[in-house]
Structures are given as C-alpha cells and as structure tokens.
Design an enzyme around this catalytic site. Structure first.
Site: not given
Length: 317
Positions: A113, A115, A123, A189, A199, A211, A242, A268, A307
């Site tokens: 990506c 971004c 993006c 997504k 981010r 977005r 996602k 996250s 994570y």
C-alpha cells in the site's frame, strides 16, 4: 490446474494456510513494522510487545518470534520521507534482502500500500479535481510489489482496495519471473473505526477526509462479498476480511463462493480493546484473546493475521 492452486501447494507455509483444518499456531501471521531512520525501537500504544522496529532490532525480534513458533510474518515498511513520485528503493531492497538472507526458514509477506509513502496519507493518488487517479495508483502499487518481489519477498499482500490492483500485481509479477509469488489479497476491507493503533505505527493517517471513497461501507454485505469474488477472478491466491471480528459473518460465504482460502486480520483496534479491558480488570487478556481465536476458528477462518501470533504456540499447547 489453475496457477493459484499450484502456488498454494508449492511449500509447507502455503499449505498450512490453505488446508481445511482448524485454526492453529501454524495458520497465524505476525505483523512487523520496520521504520526507516529509527535509532531505537518504539513501543506502539495499545499493542504491548509490538514495536516500530529499527533495521537492527527487527532481526532480534524475528529471531525471538521464530523460537516462539511463528513461521510467517507480514511486514509493513515505513520510509522516513514522503513522496508522491519516488520510492525509497534502497530502504526496501536492502532490508528485505537482509531479512531473507538471515532467516531463510521463514515466510515473509509484504503489504503493498502507499499510504505510508504518499504526502496525503491516502492509499491512492488523486487527480487535481480530487477524484482518484486509478491508473497512476495501480502503476505505483504494482511497482512497489515488484520492488518487494525482486528483493526476496515470499508473498505480496495488497491492502489498498483499488479496483484492478490484484490483476495489475499478477501481471507485473508474472512478467518479471515472479509467477511463483502468491498474492494474499485484502479482498474485503471495510472503512473502519478499529484501525487506530496501526495508523500511528505505520504513519499512515489521512491528511484530509477519510477512506470511504475506496474502502468498503460496513453496511454493504453484497459489495463486500463481490470484491472478494473479483479479486479471485483477477488472480488472488488467498483472500482476507478486515477487520476480522466485524466481518466474521462473511468468511464462510466468501469461501463458499470462491473456493479459495479465506482468512481474517484481527486488526489493531480489536486487539487493543482486549488489552484495555484486561488493564481495567474486566477480563484476563489471554483468555479473551483465545476466545476471539476460537470464534475465528468457528467461522471457518483459513488463517489469521494477529498481533498475538507470537504467543499462539504457547496458548495452543
């Protein structure tokens, strides 16, 4: 036999992600953040034991993760300078090559990506009148995919949600002797409120607007399924939803309609919510995390980006 079938059978890592058994530690992918110019690793708020890594500390982290049972990683690379025209090729090439040379036994996915690169934090690139410049965006995204593959990336994971990006990636990879490199597409997504900690880690917050012009509306089930079907038709080898929990009802239908391995990204904000609940004494963190993983398993997730992948082997033992 279609080429994506051959790619998915080409090594044990991909066979682990695509086999139909239950979710387990071998099906979990650990995100990593490599930030150009850092002299010391930086903690990421809300994501304990996850860091913005330096080009030295990342080797220590990967070595530790491999010992903990992680075999696959999703790497986000954050250059020090923003540019709408050039990529920091040396940063990408030198570090990817060095990581793969040091750890040939792991599978390294690279998120494609822009971004973290664009001056806007979006993006994509825009025409002067504010509409998305799709052709320029696809060209730059595919250029980045090729840079990654040339440097030794094992797999490419496009996350931008631009129409045609998978086909564009597949074409440039095939034309440059990388037909063996699989594409794990962020195929469904959503524009979501759960991306906050990421981010900051990836330095990718939009400088204006949001977005919603390219990421999916969380209310729109039909389009969400269609985008995954589209990405299969364009050549994706694996698909992904996602955020994971807020798209969990779509995993089964997407797998059924595409016959491709379909996983999820436990993003996250989802992960951090468990951290904060545990911090306030409302739950035991590992018990809460394991419960979410059991729900992903129940939903039929073929693999999971989380994570917490680095503690999965211990939790499943």
């Amino acid at each position: 036999m279609k080429k994506h079938t051959l790619r998915l059978r080409s090594n044990q890592f991909l066979r682990n992600l695509s086999e139909s058994g239950s979710l387990n530690a071998n099906k979990m992918i650990q995100p990593l953040f490599l930030v150009e110019g850092l002299t010391e690793k930086e903690p990421i708020k809300g994501l304990p034991d996850v860091y913005r890594e330096t080009n030295k500390s990342i080797f220590t982290q990967i070595e530790s993760d491999l010992k903990s049972g992680v075999s696959q990683f999703l790497l986000f690379m954050v250059p020090s300078a923003k540019s709408d025209t050039n990529f920091s090729k040396e940063f990408y090439q030198t570090n990817i090559s060095a990581i793969k040379k040091a750890f040939p036994e792991m599978f390294l996915w690279l998120d494609t990506c822009i971004c973290s690169v664009t001056t806007t934090g979006h993006c994509c690139h825009f025409h002067p009148q504010g509409t998305i410049d799709l052709q320029l965006t696809l060209s730059r995204l595919s250029e980045l995919a090729l840079i990654y593959a040339d440097a030794g990336a094992d797999g490419i994971a496009p996350s931008d949600m631009m129409d045609g990006r998978v086909a564009s990636h597949r074409k440039i990879l095939d034309e440059n002797s990388h037909s063996h490199v699989p594409i794990m597409s962020y195929s469904t997504k959503f524009k979501s409120n759960f991306y906050g900690p990421f981010r900051g880690a990836a330095d990718s917050s939009p400088q204006f607007g949001d977005r919603s012009g390219y990421q999916l509306d969380v209310r729109d089930r039909d389009t969400a399924i269609h985008t995954s079907i589209r990405d299969k038709e364009e050549g994706a080898d694996l698909l992904m939803v996602k955020p994971g929990m807020t798209a969990i009802d779509l995993i089964g239908p997407i797998k059924e309609k595409t016959n491709l391995p379909t996983g999820a990204y436990q993003v996250s904000g989802e992960y951090a919510s468990l951290v904060y609940l545990a911090k306030e004494g409302f739950l035991n963190f590992e018990d809460g995390l394991k419960e979410t993983w059991d729900v992903f398993r129940r939903a039929g997730s073929s693999f999971l980006i989380t994570y917490g992948a680095r503690i999965a082997q211990r939790m499943y033992s």
